[in-house]
Motif scaffolding. Structure first.
Motif, PDB file in Angstrom:
ATOM      1  N   UNK A 135     138.421  71.862  57.013  1.00 12.61           N
ATOM      2  CA  UNK A 135     138.955  72.693  55.934  1.00 12.61           C
ATOM      3  C   UNK A 135     137.839  73.535  55.302  1.00 12.61           C
ATOM      4  N   UNK A 136     136.706  72.919  55.034  1.00  4.55           N
ATOM      5  CA  UNK A 136     135.569  73.660  54.473  1.00  4.55           C
ATOM      6  C   UNK A 136     135.140  74.761  55.437  1.00  4.55           C
ATOM      7  N   UNK A 137     135.204  74.476  56.726  1.00  7.52           N
ATOM      8  CA  UNK A 137     134.827  75.449  57.756  1.00  7.52           C
ATOM      9  C   UNK A 137     135.799  76.629  57.812  1.00  7.52           C
ATOM     10  N   UNK A 138     136.996  76.458  57.230  1.00  8.61           N
ATOM     11  CA  UNK A 138     137.961  77.563  57.207  1.00  8.61           C
ATOM     12  C   UNK A 138     139.093  77.410  58.197  1.00  8.61           C
TER      13      UNK A 138
ATOM     14  N   UNK B 153     141.808  75.675  57.820  1.00  5.87           N
ATOM     15  CA  UNK B 153     143.099  75.432  57.166  1.00  5.87           C
ATOM     16  C   UNK B 153     143.309  73.984  56.789  1.00  5.87           C
ATOM     17  N   UNK B 154     144.225  73.787  55.844  1.00  7.29           N
ATOM     18  CA  UNK B 154     144.577  72.445  55.373  1.00  7.29           C
ATOM     19  C   UNK B 154     145.433  71.751  56.418  1.00  7.29           C
ATOM     20  N   UNK B 155     145.156  70.456  56.668  1.00  7.14           N
ATOM     21  CA  UNK B 155     145.887  69.753  57.730  1.00  7.14           C
ATOM     22  C   UNK B 155     146.347  68.358  57.331  1.00  7.14           C
ATOM     23  N   UNK B 156     146.130  67.961  56.071  1.00  5.80           N
ATOM     24  CA  UNK B 156     146.641  66.675  55.594  1.00  5.80           C
ATOM     25  C   UNK B 156     146.852  66.781  54.082  1.00  5.80           C
ATOM     26  N   UNK B 157     147.302  65.696  53.477  1.00  5.55           N
ATOM     27  CA  UNK B 157     147.625  65.719  52.047  1.00  5.55           C
ATOM     28  C   UNK B 157     146.435  66.136  51.198  1.00  5.55           C
ATOM     29  N   UNK B 158     145.267  65.538  51.444  1.00  5.08           N
ATOM     30  CA  UNK B 158     144.109  65.842  50.600  1.00  5.08           C
ATOM     31  C   UNK B 158     143.646  67.289  50.766  1.00  5.08           C
ATOM     32  N   UNK B 159     143.557  67.769  52.006  1.00  7.38           N
ATOM     33  CA  UNK B 159     143.099  69.155  52.187  1.00  7.38           C
ATOM     34  C   UNK B 159     144.128  70.146  51.641  1.00  7.38           C
ATOM     35  N   UNK B 160     145.417  69.794  51.676  1.00 12.15           N
ATOM     36  CA  UNK B 160     146.431  70.667  51.045  1.00 12.15           C
ATOM     37  C   UNK B 160     146.242  70.683  49.529  1.00 12.15           C
TER      38      UNK B 160
ATOM     39  N   UNK C  81     136.623  87.617  43.655  1.00 13.33           N
ATOM     40  CA  UNK C  81     137.082  86.338  43.120  1.00 13.33           C
ATOM     41  C   UNK C  81     138.252  85.782  43.927  1.00 13.33           C
ATOM     42  N   UNK C  82     139.162  86.670  44.343  1.00 11.45           N
ATOM     43  CA  UNK C  82     140.368  86.257  45.084  1.00 11.45           C
ATOM     44  C   UNK C  82     140.046  85.793  46.503  1.00 11.45           C
ATOM     45  N   UNK C  83     138.829  86.076  46.966  1.00 16.54           N
ATOM     46  CA  UNK C  83     138.442  85.694  48.330  1.00 16.54           C
ATOM     47  C   UNK C  83     137.607  84.421  48.376  1.00 16.54           C
ATOM     48  N   UNK C  84     137.259  83.878  47.215  1.00 19.25           N
ATOM     49  CA  UNK C  84     136.408  82.688  47.192  1.00 19.25           C
ATOM     50  C   UNK C  84     137.082  81.522  47.894  1.00 19.25           C
ATOM     51  N   UNK C  85     136.285  80.755  48.650  1.00 19.41           N
ATOM     52  CA  UNK C  85     136.759  79.578  49.371  1.00 19.41           C
ATOM     53  C   UNK C  85     136.039  78.351  48.822  1.00 19.41           C
ATOM     54  N   UNK C  86     136.469  77.160  49.242  1.00 19.94           N
ATOM     55  CA  UNK C  86     135.836  75.928  48.777  1.00 19.94           C
ATOM     56  C   UNK C  86     134.346  75.922  49.085  1.00 19.94           C
TER      57      UNK C  86
END
Length: 196
Positions: A173-176, A178-185, A5-10
């Motif tokens: 971000x979906x690809x993994x 990392x977050x790089x703007x307001x929405x992806x953060x 569960x702790x490893x789940x991504x978008x």
């Protein structure tokens, strides 16, 4: 093997469905994909089950929402390639249409609909981030059927400069990456929140 569960991504179905249950995330996500403004998202229905008849193949939709104009949006996360994507999209579109109309109702009542598959692979091998399909005449490509059915395939591994910078950041971000703007953060914070 199932992820912890702790490893789940978008990009994991469960996480995607939970996060996109919130109009705060699904609304800007759709606006970025379609380059439109949506006043509000109504009746979010996550993992909607559609079973038309006994013995018929039913479907479970990851995310099923409507906007204020009653346009239907179905979002599906696809992380495996061997799933016959074009025919799955056709089947999903048909099931959604069957679910919209009641017996005896006019075809005019079919709602505009978008079936959107977000893929972590390039199903067509052209390097595009986005593939948009509408029904057009083979003999005259400027003639469209105008049936209000649109199918969109997003590809997180695209290489062509064919989407807005905002869309590219979401796909990255979906690809993994990392977050790089307001929405992806905001998406990343939502993922962390669901994990906890």
């Amino acid at each position: 093997m199932a992820k912890a569960y702790e490893e789940l991504e978008l990009k994991d179905d469960f996480m995607f469905s939970v996060i996109m249950r919130d109009p705060k995330y699904v609304k800007p996500f759709l606006e970025t994909i379609l380059r439109i403004k949506i006043a509000k998202i109504e009746y979010p229905e996550v993992q909607k089950n559609i079973d038309i008849a006994a013995g018929a193949k039913g479907i479970r939709l990851d995310v099923y929402v409507e906007d204020e104009k009653h346009t239907v949006f179905n979002l599906e996360m696809q992380t495996t390639t061997a799933r016959n994507l074009p025919k799955r999209m056709r089947y999903y579109q048909g099931m959604i249409d069957l679910n919209i109309l009641n017996k005896g109702e006019s075809y005019c009542n079919l709602k505009k609909s978008y079936v959107i598959f977000i893929c972590t692979f390039d199903p067509f091998g052209e390097g595009r981030h986005i593939y948009t399909f509408c029904n057009t005449c083979q003999e005259n490509t400027s003639l469209t059927l105008n049936d209000d059915a649109v199918k969109i395939v997003l590809n997180t591994k695209g290489t062509i400069d064919d989407v807005s910078p905002e869309m590219k950041r979401i796909l990255d971000y979906i690809e993994g990456k990392g977050a790089s703007d307001t929405f992806t953060r905001e998406l990343e914070n939502a993922v962390q929140s669901v994990r906890q």
